[in-house]
Design an enzyme around this catalytic site. Structure first.
Site: not given
Length: 402
Positions: A154, A294, A305, A326, A331, A390
């Site tokens: 991502c 994010h 975050e 998002k 996403h 990831f």
């Protein structure tokens, strides 16, 4: 004197619409682009919602023969690149994808199982491989400069843009077409994310399913699309009278070295990326006016975050508008960072921070100013965008008004 890099072109294909204007307007309005999955029968899936791109006709951007021989993620990339590069500038290409041609993989596996190996398409491999978005775009524009693809889940398109910027700085290129594309709303991909319990199961309320930083969040919502930017050396852009959307001031990358899917709970790896971007930009933390988070709406990701932002910005963290777009797009995986950087450039242009929708009951662990539910007029000269993937891949980009 180090070369400066500016953005002279933008292209977007998202669940909010085709083009930057439609995407940005949807973000500003807080209009959700999420809904029930229609690309396949998702009846038996625990998560049956996604951010699909509606009304996309690849034939509007490509020849019919090319449509037949390309995966959907490549089609999105070509459409976004054509939007961004319509002024004719082209030299190098760096477009990534987190997953690549999973749709064609699934379709051709079915062919193999049902009809045998001799019926598998000769275009299967060129349709599947992740670098083909960059390859196709380079062929479209005759771009013979650096041509490569990055895959960091991502964080893919944020890394792509950051590395493309560095290529221009070190004089490996004067112009780069950079970003990411993703079309992973397929049975196998969705099943895999469902199995890992990463996706929201709020199937009866798809528009409310993406809830970054909200106490009632239960996972992210998959999206699809592409974001492409044209990066160009400043003097060259000025010499040809190009429209300049902003300057790429900084780029930072780091690793969590912690877990294959979960972020480090203390946010330390993510903080390293932000700190590196600030150093690269030669800016103090006080210079940042807006953060596009994010913000995936996962139980573990959002608090991590939040902690990382506090580590970098200290007491001032709570004074900076932070939003997760998002919440409206879902996403977009490997395309997310590019779309969110475009949002930062539009926020600077319009002096508006887009909202984080569905933030009705803030998580006590997520206590920053997330611009809940309604866009806000505010002074934005410098914006920071975070992308985390990831595998512990972290990327931060900083852009500013010229």
């Amino acid at each position: 004197m180090e070369r400066r890099v500016v953005v002279t072109g933008l292209g977007a294909v998202t669940p909010l619409g085709i083009g930057v204007d439609a995407t940005w307007q949807g973000m500003r309005d807080g209009r959700s682009g999420l809904g029930p999955i229609t690309l396949f029968d998702a009846t038996d899936f625990t998560s049956r919602i996604a951010g699909e791109v509606k009304g996309f006709d690849p034939a509007a951007w490509m020849e019919p023969r090319e449509v037949r021989h390309t995966d959907r993620f490549v089609q999105f990339a070509l459409a976004a690149a054509k939007q961004a590069a319509e002024d004719g500038t082209r030299i190098g290409v760096l477009i990534g994808s987190g997953i690549g041609g999973n749709g064609v993989w699934e379709a051709q596996h079915t062919v193999l199982m049902e009809k045998g190996p001799n019926r598998v398409s000769p275009f299967f491999i060129p349709m599947l491989i992740t670098d083909m978005a960059s390859g196709r775009v380079s062929m479209l524009y005759g771009a013979k400069g650096p041509n490569l693809a990055i895959v960091t889940a991502c964080a893919t398109s944020a890394h792509s843009i950051g590395e493309a910027m560095e290529m221009i700085v070190r004089e490996a290129a004067d112009i780069m077409i950079a970003g990411g594309s993703e079309a992973a709303i397929t049975p196998l991909s969705v099943a895999g994310f469902c199995a890992s319990r990463a996706l929201s199961r709020r199937n009866d309320e798809p528009e409310k399913a993406s809830r970054p930083f909200d106490r009632d969040r239960d996972g992210f919502v998959m999206g699809e699309g592409a974001g492409i930017v044209i990066l160009e050396e400043l003097a060259r852009a000025k010499a040809r009278g190009a429209r300049i959307y902003g300057e790429v001031l900084g780029y930072g990358a780091s690793g969590d070295a912690y877990h294959i899917t979960a972020p480090a709970p203390d946010g330390s790896g993510q903080a390293l990326a932000m700190e590196a971007a600030l150093r690269r930009a030669k800016l103090p933390p006080e210079a940042v006016d807006y953060i596009n988070a994010h913000g995936t709406a996962t139980p573990a990701g959002d608090p991590a975050e939040t902690r990382s932002v506090k580590q970098v910005f200290g007491e001032r963290a709570k004074q900076i508008p932070v939003s997760s777009t998002k919440s409206v797009t879902g996403h977009l995986l490997g395309a997310a960072g590019a779309i969110e950087l475009i949002a930062c450039l539009m926020a600077i242009r319009d002096q508006v921070a887009p909202p984080t929708i569905n933030l009705d009951n803030p998580d006590p662990e997520c206590d920053l100013d997330y611009v809940p539910n309604v866009a806000r007029a505010c002074r934005i000269k410098v914006a920071l965008s975070n992308s985390f993937g990831f595998g512990g891949h972290n990327a931060t980009l900083i852009v500013g008004a010229l």
